[in-house]
Design a protein around this motif. Structure first.
Motif, PDB file in Angstrom:
ATOM      1  N   UNK A 190       0.831  -1.202   0.000  1.00 60.96           N
ATOM      2  CA  UNK A 190       0.000   0.000   0.000  1.00 60.96           C
ATOM      3  C   UNK A 190       0.867   1.254   0.000  1.00 60.96           C
ATOM      4  N   UNK A 191       1.957   1.228   0.772  1.00 60.87           N
ATOM      5  CA  UNK A 191       2.842   2.389   0.811  1.00 60.87           C
ATOM      6  C   UNK A 191       3.538   2.582  -0.535  1.00 60.87           C
ATOM      7  N   UNK A 192       3.967   1.482  -1.149  1.00 63.54           N
ATOM      8  CA  UNK A 192       4.585   1.592  -2.479  1.00 63.54           C
ATOM      9  C   UNK A 192       3.619   2.265  -3.458  1.00 63.54           C
ATOM     10  N   UNK A 193       2.375   1.801  -3.453  1.00 64.88           N
ATOM     11  CA  UNK A 193       1.376   2.356  -4.361  1.00 64.88           C
ATOM     12  C   UNK A 193       1.160   3.841  -4.088  1.00 64.88           C
ATOM     13  N   UNK A 194       1.133   4.204  -2.802  1.00 59.92           N
ATOM     14  CA  UNK A 194       0.904   5.596  -2.440  1.00 59.92           C
ATOM     15  C   UNK A 194       2.081   6.467  -2.863  1.00 59.92           C
ATOM     16  N   UNK A 195       3.303   5.980  -2.633  1.00 62.77           N
ATOM     17  CA  UNK A 195       4.499   6.732  -3.051  1.00 62.77           C
ATOM     18  C   UNK A 195       4.487   6.943  -4.555  1.00 62.77           C
ATOM     19  N   UNK A 196       4.196   5.881  -5.287  1.00 57.15           N
ATOM     20  CA  UNK A 196       4.177   5.982  -6.744  1.00 57.15           C
ATOM     21  C   UNK A 196       3.136   6.983  -7.221  1.00 57.15           C
ATOM     22  N   UNK A 197       1.927   6.900  -6.677  1.00 57.45           N
ATOM     23  CA  UNK A 197       0.840   7.775  -7.132  1.00 57.45           C
ATOM     24  C   UNK A 197       1.055   9.225  -6.709  1.00 57.45           C
ATOM     25  N   UNK A 198       1.332   9.439  -5.424  1.00 59.19           N
ATOM     26  CA  UNK A 198       1.422  10.808  -4.914  1.00 59.19           C
ATOM     27  C   UNK A 198       2.654  11.534  -5.435  1.00 59.19           C
ATOM     28  N   UNK A 199       3.791  10.840  -5.487  1.00 58.50           N
ATOM     29  CA  UNK A 199       4.998  11.526  -5.921  1.00 58.50           C
ATOM     30  C   UNK A 199       5.037  11.699  -7.439  1.00 58.50           C
ATOM     31  N   UNK A 200       4.416  10.806  -8.178  1.00 58.31           N
ATOM     32  CA  UNK A 200       4.302  11.007  -9.624  1.00 58.31           C
ATOM     33  C   UNK A 200       3.453  12.240  -9.914  1.00 58.31           C
ATOM     34  N   UNK A 201       2.363  12.409  -9.152  1.00 60.79           N
ATOM     35  CA  UNK A 201       1.516  13.584  -9.331  1.00 60.79           C
ATOM     36  C   UNK A 201       2.268  14.859  -8.976  1.00 60.79           C
ATOM     37  N   UNK A 202       3.085  14.816  -7.922  1.00 61.61           N
ATOM     38  CA  UNK A 202       3.848  15.997  -7.532  1.00 61.61           C
ATOM     39  C   UNK A 202       4.936  16.313  -8.555  1.00 61.61           C
ATOM     40  N   UNK A 203       5.519  15.288  -9.164  1.00 62.80           N
ATOM     41  CA  UNK A 203       6.510  15.527 -10.217  1.00 62.80           C
ATOM     42  C   UNK A 203       5.875  16.326 -11.347  1.00 62.80           C
ATOM     43  N   UNK A 204       4.675  15.945 -11.742  1.00 64.86           N
ATOM     44  CA  UNK A 204       3.971  16.656 -12.820  1.00 64.86           C
ATOM     45  C   UNK A 204       3.689  18.103 -12.419  1.00 64.86           C
ATOM     46  N   UNK A 205       3.267  18.327 -11.162  1.00 60.21           N
ATOM     47  CA  UNK A 205       2.992  19.695 -10.718  1.00 60.21           C
ATOM     48  C   UNK A 205       4.272  20.522 -10.664  1.00 60.21           C
ATOM     49  N   UNK A 206       5.366  19.927 -10.204  1.00 59.15           N
ATOM     50  CA  UNK A 206       6.625  20.666 -10.138  1.00 59.15           C
ATOM     51  C   UNK A 206       7.145  20.999 -11.526  1.00 59.15           C
ATOM     52  N   UNK A 207       6.955  20.078 -12.469  1.00 61.80           N
ATOM     53  CA  UNK A 207       7.392  20.355 -13.829  1.00 61.80           C
ATOM     54  C   UNK A 207       6.574  21.503 -14.423  1.00 61.80           C
ATOM     55  N   UNK A 208       5.271  21.518 -14.135  1.00 62.79           N
ATOM     56  CA  UNK A 208       4.432  22.626 -14.596  1.00 62.79           C
ATOM     57  C   UNK A 208       4.891  23.932 -13.976  1.00 62.79           C
ATOM     58  N   UNK A 209       5.300  23.885 -12.703  1.00 65.02           N
ATOM     59  CA  UNK A 209       5.776  25.090 -12.030  1.00 65.02           C
ATOM     60  C   UNK A 209       7.033  25.633 -12.720  1.00 65.02           C
ATOM     61  N   UNK A 210       7.955  24.734 -13.081  1.00 64.37           N
ATOM     62  CA  UNK A 210       9.160  25.166 -13.779  1.00 64.37           C
ATOM     63  C   UNK A 210       8.839  25.723 -15.163  1.00 64.37           C
ATOM     64  N   UNK A 211       7.939  25.044 -15.859  1.00 61.03           N
ATOM     65  CA  UNK A 211       7.592  25.479 -17.204  1.00 61.03           C
ATOM     66  C   UNK A 211       6.912  26.841 -17.210  1.00 61.03           C
ATOM     67  N   UNK A 212       6.252  27.186 -16.105  1.00 56.34           N
ATOM     68  CA  UNK A 212       5.525  28.437 -16.044  1.00 56.34           C
ATOM     69  C   UNK A 212       6.346  29.605 -15.525  1.00 56.34           C
ATOM     70  N   UNK A 213       7.589  29.366 -15.202  1.00 58.74           N
ATOM     71  CA  UNK A 213       8.436  30.446 -14.660  1.00 58.74           C
ATOM     72  C   UNK A 213       8.858  31.396 -15.776  1.00 58.74           C
TER      73      UNK A 213
END
Length: 236
Positions: free
Chosen positions: A213-236
Motif C-alpha cells: 500500500x505504501x509503495x502504491x501511495x508513493x508511486x501515485x502521490x509523488x508522480x503527481x507531484x513531479x507533474x505539478x513541479x514540472x508545470x511550475x518550472x515550465x511556467x516560470x
C-alpha cells in the motif's frame, strides 16, 4: 388398542386416534439416537468450527477474496524487497524533509513554500509508520540523520536513487529567493523520481500488504507531484 407396539394412555375418538397414530409412530416409537445437530441443514450457515472469515485485499488490478482466519495469519509475512524498500525509504524521506525545512526562510514563490509544506505533512507520518513496521519485526531501523544509513550496498540493497550529496544539500542551503525556488524544485523532482524508481524496483518480490500500500501511495502521490513541479518550472 396398540399402535406399532405402543399402548395409548386412554381411549380417544377415532379422528383423534388417527392423528395420534402419526405422532406416536414418528416420535414415541420411531425415534432415533442420531444427533439432531448432525442433521442440520447445510443452508443454516457456517458453524463455529469453520473459524472466522477475513476479506483480504488483492494486488493492484486484482479483486479482494475471502480467506480463513488461519490463512490471514499466514499472510503476515514479508520479503527482502519489503525490508529493502522500508529501510531505504526512511532516510530517503528524511532528506526530503530536510530539503523542505529550508523553504520557509529561503523560498520566494508561495507555490514552492506550499509544496514544501505538503511534502513535510505527507512524508513525516510515513517515516513514523515505516520505522514502526520495521521495529515490530525486530528489524533494523535506519537513522534518518546518519549518513551511513544511506549506504545499503553492503547489505544487498539497491542504491538509493535521487538522493542529494552533502555538497548539493549545502548548495541548496546557501541559495535564496528565485534561485532557491528553482534549485529546490529541480532537486525535488529528481528526489521524487528516485523514490518512484525504488518503489518499482522492490515491488516484484514484495508480499507484505502494508508495504504494498505504501509503495502504491508513493508511486501515485509523488508522480503527481513531479507533474505539478514540472508545470511550475515550465511556467516560470
Amino acid at each position: 388398542m396398540s399402535v406399532s407396539g405402543c399402548t395409548p394412555a386412554r381411549r380417544t375418538p377415532r379422528l383423534a386416534a388417527l392423528a395420534l397414530l402419526g405422532t406416536l409412530t414418528l416420535s414415541a416409537c420411531g425415534g432415533t439416537d442420531a444427533d439432531p445437530a448432525a442433521e442440520a441443514s447445510p443452508s443454516a450457515g457456517p458453524t463455529a468450527s469453520d473459524g472466522p472469515r477475513v476479506v483480504q485485499g488483492g494486488e493492484p488490478g486484482e479483486d479482494a477474496r475471502e480467506v480463513s482466519g488461519d490463512d490471514a495469519v499466514a499472510q503476515d509475512e514479508w520479503s527482502h524487497d519489503d525490508v529493502m524498500f522500508m529501510q531505504m525509504m526512511v532516510p530517503h524521506h528524511a532528506q526530503a524533509l530536510r530539503m523542505s525545512e529550508l523553504a520557509p526562510e529561503r523560498a520566494q514563490d508561495p507555490r514552492v513554500l506550499r509544496l514544501a509544506e505538503r511534502i513535510e505533512a505527507a512524508q513525516g507520518p510515513e517515516i513514523t509508520m515505516m520505522a514502526a513496521w520495521l521495529d515490530e519485526r525486530a528489524l533494523e531501523v535506519p537513522s534518518a540523520k546518519d549518513p551511513m544509513a544511506l549506504d545499503h550496498g553492503e547489505h544487498g540493497h539497491a542504491s538509493m536513487e535521487g538522493m542529494l550529496t552533502d555538497a548539493q544539500m549545502e548548495a541548496l542551503a546557501r541559495t535564496r529567493g528565485a534561485a532557491f525556488d528553482e534549485l529546490y524544485v529541480r532537486s525535488m523532482i529528481r528526489h521524487h523520481e528516485g523514490a518512484v524508481a525504488m518503489a518499482d524496483e522492490t515491488a516484484g518480490e514484495g508480499i507484505d500488504a502494508r508495504v504494498g500500500e505504501l509503495r502504491d501511495d508513493v508511486t501515485a502521490s509523488q508522480s503527481a507531484e513531479i507533474a505539478r513541479m514540472q508545470d511550475l518550472l515550465d511556467g516560470r
